[in-house]
Design an enzyme around this catalytic site. Structure first.
Site, short mmCIF file in Angstrom:
data_model
loop_
_atom_site.label_atom_id
_atom_site.label_comp_id
_atom_site.label_asym_id
_atom_site.label_seq_id
_atom_site.Cartn_x
_atom_site.Cartn_y
_atom_site.Cartn_z
N CYS A 33 -5.66 -27.06 13.33
CA CYS A 33 -6.79 -27.94 13.60
C CYS A 33 -6.45 -29.41 13.40
CB CYS A 33 -7.98 -27.55 12.72
SG CYS A 33 -8.79 -26.02 13.25
N ASP B 80 -3.28 8.33 -1.99
CA ASP B 80 -4.63 8.88 -2.07
C ASP B 80 -4.92 9.72 -0.84
OD1 ASP B 80 -4.57 6.61 -0.43
OD2 ASP B 80 -6.71 6.25 -0.66
N GLY C 299 -11.01 3.93 1.76
CA GLY C 299 -11.79 4.84 2.59
C GLY C 299 -13.06 4.27 3.18
N CYS D 246 -12.28 -27.49 9.49
CA CYS D 246 -11.08 -26.77 9.05
C CYS D 246 -9.94 -27.75 8.78
CB CYS D 246 -10.67 -25.76 10.12
SG CYS D 246 -9.22 -24.77 9.67
N ASP E 25 0.85 -1.19 0.00
CA ASP E 25 0.00 0.00 0.00
C ASP E 25 0.89 1.24 0.00
OD1 ASP E 25 0.93 0.07 2.59
OD2 ASP E 25 -0.99 -0.42 3.51
N SER E 26 0.28 2.39 -0.19
CA SER E 26 1.06 3.61 -0.41
C SER E 26 1.56 4.26 0.87
CB SER E 26 0.22 4.63 -1.16
OG SER E 26 -0.85 5.08 -0.35
N GLY E 27 0.99 3.84 2.01
CA GLY E 27 1.32 4.51 3.27
C GLY E 27 0.34 5.61 3.62
N GLY E 28 -0.63 5.88 2.73
CA GLY E 28 -1.59 6.95 2.99
C GLY E 28 -2.45 6.69 4.21
N PHE E 29 -2.86 5.44 4.41
CA PHE E 29 -3.70 5.12 5.56
C PHE E 29 -2.93 5.32 6.86
CE2 PHE E 29 -5.09 2.17 8.87
CZ PHE E 29 -6.41 2.54 9.00
N CYS F 143 -6.71 -26.71 8.46
CA CYS F 143 -5.44 -26.02 8.72
C CYS F 143 -4.51 -26.87 9.60
CB CYS F 143 -5.69 -24.65 9.36
SG CYS F 143 -6.01 -24.68 11.15
N HIS G 2 -4.48 -20.60 11.97
CA HIS G 2 -5.89 -21.01 11.86
C HIS G 2 -6.77 -19.90 11.30
CE1 HIS G 2 -9.85 -22.56 12.69
NE2 HIS G 2 -10.11 -21.41 13.29
N GLN H 82 -12.03 7.09 -3.90
CA GLN H 82 -12.47 7.64 -2.63
C GLN H 82 -13.88 8.21 -2.82
OE1 GLN H 82 -11.28 7.44 0.34
NE2 GLN H 82 -9.28 6.52 -0.10
N ASP I 123 -7.85 -7.43 1.96
CA ASP I 123 -6.84 -7.57 3.01
C ASP I 123 -7.42 -7.00 4.29
OD1 ASP I 123 -5.17 -4.90 4.04
OD2 ASP I 123 -6.26 -4.58 2.17
#
Length: 376
Positions: free
Chosen positions: A314, A144, A221, A309, A90-94, A311, A340, A193, A271
């Site tokens: 489990c 953004d 956003g 599950c 990601d861009s780091g904006g968040f 995994c 898990h 946005q 994500d």
């Protein structure tokens, strides 16, 4: 970018994205590896136990520590981490947005102070791409203008305007860099946005699609204070106006229910830190709802977390053992619980893909909700 639509069931899609380091089949959930590491796991865990083709890393955090030039000198994210699948950064904006008083936005970019040492930094659309080129991520996100919700119409309009301008600058810079031989294997996604204002979302989507050949589009956003139904309506009105021949990525969302609803509305990629963060705090996802593993009733429970599950956790360990590890504050708990929860999310989207290909996503969604037991 090599992108193929494999099946469509109403609005839900199953697609294939071919990237330099992997082939990604969607719908896909991307585990979050903020510091070039999914918390508690290593590259072998991701390969052998999660079997996922793509994970996310964070531009802001890796820029501050260890620094993008360090990672570049060590061969980029793939060589540095030994994870051979794909990376989305990601861009780091968040992260800049979340710094609050330690951040200030300008027409040219975002000024912020490091949460580590208080040092001053400035992100521009070009700067964040330079960092991501050094990281050599397969998918790079543009800078953004993210805002919290609720927000005034004027502020939302300004966010859309600035986001479009920064996306244009990013695309032009990326094209110029590719002509110089840099960034040829790095794909670039734009970010819409507009808050929960449908008019603003549609405007943002149309403006970004009109700019040129981005490799994909994200919906940013959301999950920042709005009601779930508002979020779903916003997703639906946005996907309707995005290029259908490009991947669609919903950023930072969210619960299993959020993901199922967004898939139904045409989203391909997701994500969220929720599976690993919840795991560390004793909340585990199962096919019949969430459980709190610290509950005393699991002290003598020799059954797996979820009978359905497959995994590693489990297959090999009981609720009683996880209960003990959590209460003893053992690091092993974090690893087993994270494996898990992440596998639960990955199985959820894998099942959705199979259902879409069969034309039975509606049935899959009904079964998902029927199995949930919030009181568990």
């Amino acid at each position: 970018m090599n992108f193929r639509i494999d099946a469509i069931d109403k609005q839900a899609r199953a697609t294939t994205i071919k990237l330099p380091h992997s082939e990604v089949q969607t719908p896909i959930f991307m585990p979050v590896g903020t510091q070039a590491c999914v918390k508690g796991l290593d590259a072998l865990d991701i390969k052998n136990h999660l079997e996922t083709s793509i994970i996310l890393a964070n531009t802001y955090h890796l820029y501050l520590r260890p620094g993008e030039e360090v990672i570049k000198a060590l061969g980029g994210l793939h060589q540095f981490t030994r994870y051979k699948g794909s990376f989305l950064t990601d861009s780091g904006g968040f992260q800049a947005f979340s710094l609050g008083k330690n951040m200030k936005k300008y027409d040219e970019g975002i000024a912020f102070k490091s949460h580590i040492d208080g040092s001053a930094h400035f992100f521009t659309p070009q700067k964040v791409l330079d960092i991501q080129y050094a990281l050599n991520s397969d998918i790079m996100m543009v800078l953004d203008d993210l805002i919290g919700l609720p927000a005034q119409k004027e502020r939302i309009a300004l966010s859309v305007q600035k986001t479009t301008r920064w996306a244009k600058e990013s695309l032009e810079y990326h094209i110029s860099q590719k002509k110089r031989g840099q960034g040829k294997d790095n794909r670039l996604f734009a970010i819409t946005q507009g808050g929960t204002d449908k008019q603003m979302r549609i405007q943002s989507a149309k403006e970004l699609c009109a700019l040129g050949e981005f490799d994909g589009y994200a919906i940013g956003g959301l999950a920042v204070g709005e009601e779930a139904q508002e979020m779903y309506e916003t997703i639906e009105c946005t996907t309707e106006h995005l290029d259908p021949n490009k991947p669609r990525y919903l950023m930072g969302v969210g619960t299993p229910e959020n993901i199922i609803e967004a898939i139904e509305r045409g989203v391909d990629m997701f994500d969220c830190v929720m599976p690993t963060r919840n795991a560390r705090n004793a909340t585990l996802f199962t096919s019949s709802g969430k459980i709190s593993i610290k509950n005393a009733k699991y002290k003598l429970d020799d059954s797996p977390l979820d009978e359905k599950c497959d995994c590693y956790t489990c297959k090999n360990y009981s609720k009683a053992y996880l209960n003990h590890l959590f209460k003893a504050n053992e690091i092993t708990y974090h690893r087993l619980a994270s494996i898990h929860n992440l596998k639960y999310y990955l199985n959820l989207v894998k099942g959705a893909r199979k259902a879409i290909i069969k034309g039975k996503f509606s049935e899959y969604k009904k079964e998902f909700y029927a199995l949930l037991n919030p009181e568990n």
